[in-house]
Design a protein around this motif. Structure first.
Motif, PDB file in Angstrom:
ATOM      1  N   ALA A   9       0.817  -1.217   0.000  1.00 38.19           N
ATOM      2  CA  ALA A   9       0.000   0.000   0.000  1.00 38.19           C
ATOM      3  C   ALA A   9       0.848   1.264   0.000  1.00 38.19           C
ATOM      4  O   ALA A   9       0.329   2.362  -0.119  1.00 38.19           O
ATOM      5  CB  ALA A   9      -0.929  -0.016   1.221  1.00 38.19           C
ATOM      6  N   ARG A  10       2.166   1.103   0.170  1.00 42.83           N
ATOM      7  CA  ARG A  10       3.019   2.302   0.213  1.00 42.83           C
ATOM      8  C   ARG A  10       3.071   2.966  -1.160  1.00 42.83           C
ATOM      9  O   ARG A  10       2.890   2.301  -2.186  1.00 42.83           O
ATOM     10  CB  ARG A  10       4.445   1.918   0.630  1.00 42.83           C
ATOM     11  N   PRO A  11       3.386   4.264  -1.194  1.00 44.10           N
ATOM     12  CA  PRO A  11       3.504   4.931  -2.496  1.00 44.10           C
ATOM     13  C   PRO A  11       4.611   4.290  -3.342  1.00 44.10           C
ATOM     14  O   PRO A  11       5.578   3.722  -2.790  1.00 44.10           O
ATOM     15  CB  PRO A  11       3.855   6.381  -2.160  1.00 44.10           C
ATOM     16  N   LEU A  12       4.461   4.402  -4.652  1.00 44.49           N
ATOM     17  CA  LEU A  12       5.415   3.766  -5.569  1.00 44.49           C
ATOM     18  C   LEU A  12       6.855   4.184  -5.273  1.00 44.49           C
ATOM     19  O   LEU A  12       7.775   3.357  -5.279  1.00 44.49           O
ATOM     20  CB  LEU A  12       5.050   4.129  -7.020  1.00 44.49           C
ATOM     21  N   ALA A  13       7.069   5.485  -4.996  1.00 45.89           N
ATOM     22  CA  ALA A  13       8.433   5.966  -4.763  1.00 45.89           C
ATOM     23  C   ALA A  13       9.072   5.244  -3.577  1.00 45.89           C
ATOM     24  O   ALA A  13      10.261   4.919  -3.609  1.00 45.89           O
ATOM     25  CB  ALA A  13       8.430   7.467  -4.525  1.00 45.89           C
ATOM     26  N   ALA A  14       8.276   4.979  -2.538  1.00 41.18           N
ATOM     27  CA  ALA A  14       8.816   4.293  -1.362  1.00 41.18           C
ATOM     28  C   ALA A  14       9.068   2.822  -1.673  1.00 41.18           C
ATOM     29  O   ALA A  14      10.075   2.249  -1.253  1.00 41.18           O
ATOM     30  CB  ALA A  14       7.842   4.426  -0.187  1.00 41.18           C
ATOM     31  N   ARG A  15       8.147   2.224  -2.447  1.00 38.44           N
ATOM     32  CA  ARG A  15       8.303   0.797  -2.753  1.00 38.44           C
ATOM     33  C   ARG A  15       9.476   0.546  -3.691  1.00 38.44           C
ATOM     34  O   ARG A  15      10.217  -0.425  -3.530  1.00 38.44           O
ATOM     35  CB  ARG A  15       7.024   0.254  -3.407  1.00 38.44           C
ATOM     36  N   ALA A  16       9.641   1.425  -4.696  1.00 40.84           N
ATOM     37  CA  ALA A  16      10.646   1.170  -5.733  1.00 40.84           C
ATOM     38  C   ALA A  16      12.053   1.078  -5.134  1.00 40.84           C
ATOM     39  O   ALA A  16      12.787   0.111  -5.374  1.00 40.84           O
ATOM     40  CB  ALA A  16      10.584   2.265  -6.803  1.00 40.84           C
ATOM     41  N   GLY A  17      12.419   2.086  -4.326  1.00 34.86           N
ATOM     42  CA  GLY A  17      13.752   2.066  -3.710  1.00 34.86           C
ATOM     43  C   GLY A  17      13.928   0.851  -2.816  1.00 34.86           C
ATOM     44  O   GLY A  17      14.979   0.204  -2.817  1.00 34.86           O
ATOM     45  N   ALA A  18      12.873   0.522  -2.045  1.00 35.47           N
ATOM     46  CA  ALA A  18      12.965  -0.610  -1.119  1.00 35.47           C
ATOM     47  C   ALA A  18      13.109  -1.930  -1.880  1.00 35.47           C
ATOM     48  O   ALA A  18      13.858  -2.820  -1.462  1.00 35.47           O
ATOM     49  CB  ALA A  18      11.739  -0.639  -0.209  1.00 35.47           C
ATOM     50  N   LEU A  19      12.376  -2.064  -3.002  1.00 34.64           N
ATOM     51  CA  LEU A  19      12.479  -3.304  -3.784  1.00 34.64           C
ATOM     52  C   LEU A  19      13.880  -3.452  -4.386  1.00 34.64           C
ATOM     53  O   LEU A  19      14.450  -4.550  -4.397  1.00 34.64           O
ATOM     54  CB  LEU A  19      11.428  -3.321  -4.907  1.00 34.64           C
ATOM     55  N   TYR A  20      14.425  -2.335  -4.891  1.00 32.49           N
ATOM     56  CA  TYR A  20      15.768  -2.393  -5.462  1.00 32.49           C
ATOM     57  C   TYR A  20      16.773  -2.809  -4.395  1.00 32.49           C
ATOM     58  O   TYR A  20      17.580  -3.722  -4.587  1.00 32.49           O
ATOM     59  CB  TYR A  20      16.165  -1.028  -6.057  1.00 32.49           C
ATOM     60  N   ALA A  21      16.698  -2.124  -3.224  1.00 36.63           N
ATOM     61  CA  ALA A  21      17.647  -2.436  -2.147  1.00 36.63           C
ATOM     62  C   ALA A  21      17.482  -3.888  -1.698  1.00 36.63           C
ATOM     63  O   ALA A  21      18.474  -4.594  -1.456  1.00 36.63           O
ATOM     64  CB  ALA A  21      17.428  -1.481  -0.975  1.00 36.63           C
ATOM     65  N   ALA A  22      16.235  -4.354  -1.615  1.00 33.38           N
ATOM     66  CA  ALA A  22      15.987  -5.723  -1.163  1.00 33.38           C
ATOM     67  C   ALA A  22      16.570  -6.734  -2.148  1.00 33.38           C
ATOM     68  O   ALA A  22      17.208  -7.718  -1.749  1.00 33.38           O
ATOM     69  CB  ALA A  22      14.484  -5.951  -0.987  1.00 33.38           C
ATOM     70  N   ALA A  23      16.346  -6.492  -3.442  1.00 35.90           N
ATOM     71  CA  ALA A  23      16.839  -7.433  -4.456  1.00 35.90           C
ATOM     72  C   ALA A  23      18.363  -7.515  -4.418  1.00 35.90           C
ATOM     73  O   ALA A  23      18.939  -8.610  -4.402  1.00 35.90           O
ATOM     74  CB  ALA A  23      16.364  -6.992  -5.846  1.00 35.90           C
TER      75      ALA A  23
END
Ligand SMILES: [Zn+2]
Length: 472
Positions: A272-286
């Protein structure tokens, strides 16, 4: 001090920085930073801030340091250092460009020679002592991690402490260059806000940039006059956020932090987080999962990222590069090639370099080393200073069993990093290989090796003479 003398001093410093274990040639962060850098150089030229003599004589090269501290610095001769830590805290191109524009202006305003002259350090002896001191510090095993680029930078900055007037001038000129280059002047304001927040929290050593660039009330007042802070409603820059996430992971944050980042997308409410918050987190997680050797999960996260940012061309390209990098790590070169359609190199700086190097790696790993070599050959003929591309070319030649060509390319790697002794060493080995192959040797390649060897020997001799002269 002439521009040429300053460049030579810079070359001596940079030769050591290239050997520093913290120096990093990351094609993805490097290409991104270089894009900002080229735009700023064009802006400086357009404003007449880059006199042709300096434009020609100086290196105008940014080196990345794998250091978590927040720092950027200018060195003699048009070399610049930028820590991944700083890249990791900025969320827009303009903010990062504002720091680079400020450092660029220290050099175009010739602050370093002015400082050296002011402090009566202009004698070759003093300059040599300064460089020797830095080198000695970098060789002291006791100093350990502190000797990384950050440690050397700190030593340099003690020597090169710009005055407050110089700082204000670098802000003023840098602002003009930033705006001329097409960036939002608010980048300076945003960066100043970050520095101010860090000052309030307290300087715990992670912000060496604040020590060399104290944020005086005068600097803030000047900037407010130039660019009044406006309420920002601009869309978040997904690409900048992805590159920042990459810089944070590459900065060696430690296993515990990597684990925390890796698990971030599993937190309740993440979707549910905004895209900007999710995108950075997904990159860092991957990327964190990849570093923790959990490649299948890393690849799943990167696919999730690619879907999330599909509507933004620049961010989608970053996601694809990450997917290709992970496919290579998982030994799936064919998959990497699918993800990496060839890009036409623009002939300007590093644009297209990340794709080129990842493609070459995938081609070399999947029996297409000849195609990789062709593409790299075109690139290095345009960018002969690109050590990473020469390294990839050496690998492509070696994969085809072309020993002489591989050694020739290998010698260009230390050569591009001003390590002439290393180049002499590789090219002597190449000569031996040519002699052993006798009649079967590639005569053209052998004669190139002879020429390059002589050039490297001459440069090595010149370097040794200069060192001797400086010691006297
Ligand atoms: Zn400064």
């Amino acid at each position: 001090m002439t521009a040429l003398e300053e460049r030579k001093l810079g070359d001596r410093i940079i030769r050591e920085l290239y050997r520093d274990p913290d120096y990093i040639d990351d094609p993805i962060v490097g290409e991104y930073v270089d894009g900002l850098w080229r735009a700023l150089l064009d802006g400086a030229r357009a404003r007449g801030e880059l006199p042709p003599e300096l434009d020609e004589r100086y290196a105008w090269r940014v080196l990345l340091g794998r250091d978590r501290s927040i720092n950027a610095f200018a060195l003699p001769g048009g070399y610049f250092g930028l820590h991944l830590g700083l890249v990791g805290v900025v969320g827009s191109r303009a903010e990062l460009a504002s720091v680079l524009a400020h450092e660029l202006s220290h050099i175009t305003q010739r602050h370093i020679p002015r400082l050296l002259e002011q402090e009566k350090r202009q004698t070759p002896l003093m300059l040599a002592a300064m460089v020797a001191g830095m080198i000695a510090a970098s060789r002291n095993p006791q100093a350990g991690a502190a000797l990384a680029v950050g440690g050397q930078a700190a030593v340099i900055q003690q020597q090169l402490n710009f005055s407050r007037d110089m700082e204000r001038e670098a802000d003023r000129i840098g602002y003009g260059v930033l705006v001329q280059a097409g960036f939002d002047g608010q980048g300076f304001v945003g960066m100043f806000e970050k520095l101010q927040n860090a000052t309030r929290i307290n300087d715990n050593g992670d912000w060496p940039y604040l020590r060399s660039h104290p944020l005086t009330t005068q600097r803030i007042a000047d900037m407010q006059q130039r660019a009044p802070a406006v309420a920002r409603g601009a869309a978040p820059e997904l690409e900048a956020l992805l590159v920042a996430a990459r810089a944070r992971v590459l900065g060696r944050p430690g296993v515990d932090v990597l684990r925390a980042w890796a698990g971030e997308p599993d937190q309740p409410g993440f979707a549910a987080r905004p895209l900007a918050a999710r995108a950075g987190a997904l990159y860092a997680a991957a990327l964190a999962r990849a570093q923790l050797r959990e490649l299948p999960r890393a690849q799943a996260l990167a696919s999730q990222l690619a879907q999330a940012v599909a509507g933004d061309a620049a961010a989608a390209r970053q996601a694809r590069l990450l997917q290709a990098e992970l496919a290579l790590a998982a030994d799936q070169p064919a998959r990497a090639l699918e993800l990496l359609p060839p890009e036409r190199p623009s002939g300007r700086g590093q644009a297209g370099r990340a794709t080129l190097l990842l493609r070459a790696q995938a081609q070399t790993a999947s029996g297409q080393a000849a195609q990789a070599a062709d593409a790299l050959q075109v690139w290095v003929s345009d960018q002969p200073q690109d050590a990473g591309a020469w390294q990839a070319l050496a690998q492509a030649h070696a994969a085809q069993g072309q020993t002489l060509r591989a050694l020739r390319a290998e010698g260009e790697v230390p050569m591009a990093q001003l390590d002439y002794a290393g180049a002499v060493d590789r090219w002597r080995a190449a000569q031996d290989a040519a002699r052993r192959a006798a009649g079967a040797a590639d005569l053209i390649e052998a004669s190139i090796v002879d020429t390059r060897l002589r050039q490297a020997q001459a440069l090595l001799q010149q370097q040794r003479q200069e060192e001797q002269k400086a010691r006297r």
